[in-house]
Write an enzyme that holds these catalytic residues in place. Sequence first.
Site, PDB file in Angstrom:
ATOM      1  N   HIS A 195       0.847  -1.198   0.000  1.00 20.15           N
ATOM      2  CA  HIS A 195       0.000   0.000   0.000  1.00 20.15           C
ATOM      3  C   HIS A 195       0.883   1.250   0.000  1.00 20.15           C
ATOM      4  O   HIS A 195       0.847   2.068   0.917  1.00 20.15           O
ATOM      5  CB  HIS A 195      -0.921   0.002   1.232  1.00 20.15           C
ATOM      6  CG  HIS A 195      -2.369  -0.038   0.899  1.00 20.15           C
ATOM      7  ND1 HIS A 195      -2.931  -1.062   0.171  1.00 20.15           N
ATOM      8  CD2 HIS A 195      -3.390   0.824   1.185  1.00 20.15           C
ATOM      9  CE1 HIS A 195      -4.230  -0.843   0.049  1.00 20.15           C
ATOM     10  NE2 HIS A 195      -4.532   0.292   0.636  1.00 20.15           N
ATOM     11  N   ASP A 199      -3.136   7.284  -0.657  1.00 21.83           N
ATOM     12  CA  ASP A 199      -4.466   6.964  -1.161  1.00 21.83           C
ATOM     13  C   ASP A 199      -4.350   6.576  -2.632  1.00 21.83           C
ATOM     14  O   ASP A 199      -3.356   6.868  -3.289  1.00 21.83           O
ATOM     15  CB  ASP A 199      -5.397   8.178  -1.011  1.00 21.83           C
ATOM     16  CG  ASP A 199      -6.864   7.811  -1.205  1.00 21.83           C
ATOM     17  OD1 ASP A 199      -7.196   6.612  -1.095  1.00 21.83           O
ATOM     18  OD2 ASP A 199      -7.673   8.716  -1.486  1.00 21.83           O
ATOM     19  N   GLY A 200      -5.365   5.893  -3.140  1.00 24.07           N
ATOM     20  CA  GLY A 200      -5.392   5.529  -4.555  1.00 24.07           C
ATOM     21  C   GLY A 200      -4.738   4.207  -4.885  1.00 24.07           C
ATOM     22  O   GLY A 200      -4.592   3.870  -6.064  1.00 24.07           O
ATOM     23  N   GLY A 202      -5.737   0.995  -4.526  1.00 22.72           N
ATOM     24  CA  GLY A 202      -6.578   0.024  -5.210  1.00 22.72           C
ATOM     25  C   GLY A 202      -6.768   0.362  -6.673  1.00 22.72           C
ATOM     26  O   GLY A 202      -6.618  -0.486  -7.559  1.00 22.72           O
ATOM     27  N   ARG A 203      -7.102   1.634  -6.940  1.00 22.65           N
ATOM     28  CA  ARG A 203      -7.277   2.062  -8.331  1.00 22.65           C
ATOM     29  C   ARG A 203      -5.973   1.913  -9.125  1.00 22.65           C
ATOM     30  O   ARG A 203      -5.970   1.446 -10.263  1.00 22.65           O
ATOM     31  CB  ARG A 203      -7.768   3.515  -8.372  1.00 22.65           C
ATOM     32  CG  ARG A 203      -9.244   3.691  -8.059  1.00 22.65           C
ATOM     33  CD  ARG A 203      -9.596   5.134  -7.822  1.00 22.65           C
ATOM     34  NE  ARG A 203      -9.141   5.596  -6.521  1.00 22.65           N
ATOM     35  CZ  ARG A 203      -8.755   6.839  -6.253  1.00 22.65           C
ATOM     36  NH1 ARG A 203      -8.750   7.757  -7.204  1.00 22.65           N
ATOM     37  NH2 ARG A 203      -8.378   7.177  -5.032  1.00 22.65           N
ATOM     38  N   TYR A 238     -11.722  -9.278  -2.141  1.00 24.48           N
ATOM     39  CA  TYR A 238     -11.110  -8.915  -0.863  1.00 24.48           C
ATOM     40  C   TYR A 238     -10.687 -10.148  -0.065  1.00 24.48           C
ATOM     41  O   TYR A 238      -9.622 -10.162   0.571  1.00 24.48           O
ATOM     42  CB  TYR A 238     -12.054  -8.043  -0.049  1.00 24.48           C
ATOM     43  CG  TYR A 238     -12.171  -6.633  -0.579  1.00 24.48           C
ATOM     44  CD1 TYR A 238     -11.052  -5.814  -0.694  1.00 24.48           C
ATOM     45  CD2 TYR A 238     -13.399  -6.110  -0.987  1.00 24.48           C
ATOM     46  CE1 TYR A 238     -11.140  -4.526  -1.198  1.00 24.48           C
ATOM     47  CE2 TYR A 238     -13.492  -4.816  -1.490  1.00 24.48           C
ATOM     48  CZ  TYR A 238     -12.371  -4.034  -1.591  1.00 24.48           C
ATOM     49  OH  TYR A 238     -12.456  -2.752  -2.090  1.00 24.48           O
TER      50      TYR A 238
END
Length: 355
Positions: A195, A199-200, A202-203, A238
């Site tokens: 990770h 942010d971002g 997953g996209r 998931y």
Amino acid sequence: MREPRLLGPEFVQLIAEIDEFKGRWEAIGRLSPDRLGMLRKVATIESVASSTRIEGARLTDAQVETLLSNLEIQSFATRDEQEVAGYAEAMDLVFEAHADLRLTENHIRQLHQTLLRHSRKDERHRGAYKTLSNDVVAFDADGRAIGVVFATAMPFDTPRKMEELVAWTRKATAEQSLHPLVVTAVFIVTFLAIHPFQDGNGRLSRILTTLLLLRAGYAYVPYASLERVIEDNKDHYYKALRRTQTTLDGDQPDWEPWIGFFLRCLKRQKDGLLRRLEREADRDRLPEISRLILAALEQTGRLSIAELEAVIGTNRNTLKVRLRELVAAGQVRRHGKARATWYALPGLPSPGGDA
């Protein structure tokens, strides 16, 4: 990095089936530029809409289509609109420049920057690895954090882990020590375990999946939405991620849950494209008026009988007969009732959404 060594017979069969389609694509994908363009348009709308909805956006396919037709405005009022615009531009960059976008940390950061370029909230950390913890947290119905679902890499460790992951992926690809689909699967599940961005992630993981597949020669990818398949199987997505990610730091990582899910999604992706190609072949055997109806709907999205009559220039009774045949065959969908009836292609978003 402890990589997978032996794959079970189910996985070997899935890879063989996907690769067989990859080899056939050069022949079966020789449609007219207009038809290929329409397939890509539908797939792009589905991919952008699905990938952003997986992360919480709420825009429908029809709303995404409208937004994508106005990307030149460069000003998006809501967070959902900003995410859709960024995802579309990152996808377009990968589609057009994948041959030159080698997997490097710089290119990953560049794609992250493009992905979040319209998001004012993310302006300070676009293209930069995280500086704060971003563990995956579960929330209750009131939005209160109730516990960590998955602990991601610490910010201090992220640059090293990303350097190692990119180096491993490039080495495995160059040496062909693993099948490219397995290399892609391992890269994605590890990337999401790290990770690396605030942010971002997953996209971006889905953008990078497309990049790696295109660079591995899976040229049909822009014409069928893998993101739509994942959205339709989000719970399994998931679960498969977590089952593999929780074992990555052990002596024997359990790659099978994620690799199995990933390969089955790729199979569904190519199966969906094959069905669309078969419908395209069926179209060539249709009467001329039926082909004109389909072409008109492709151009406009939705039309009433009166509008079709004006566009095609044939009488209404003939149009009604051909429309009934197309609806019965599943090639056209009818919406509304009586004078408010209109027609659209199945799977192609139309202004205003479904009736």
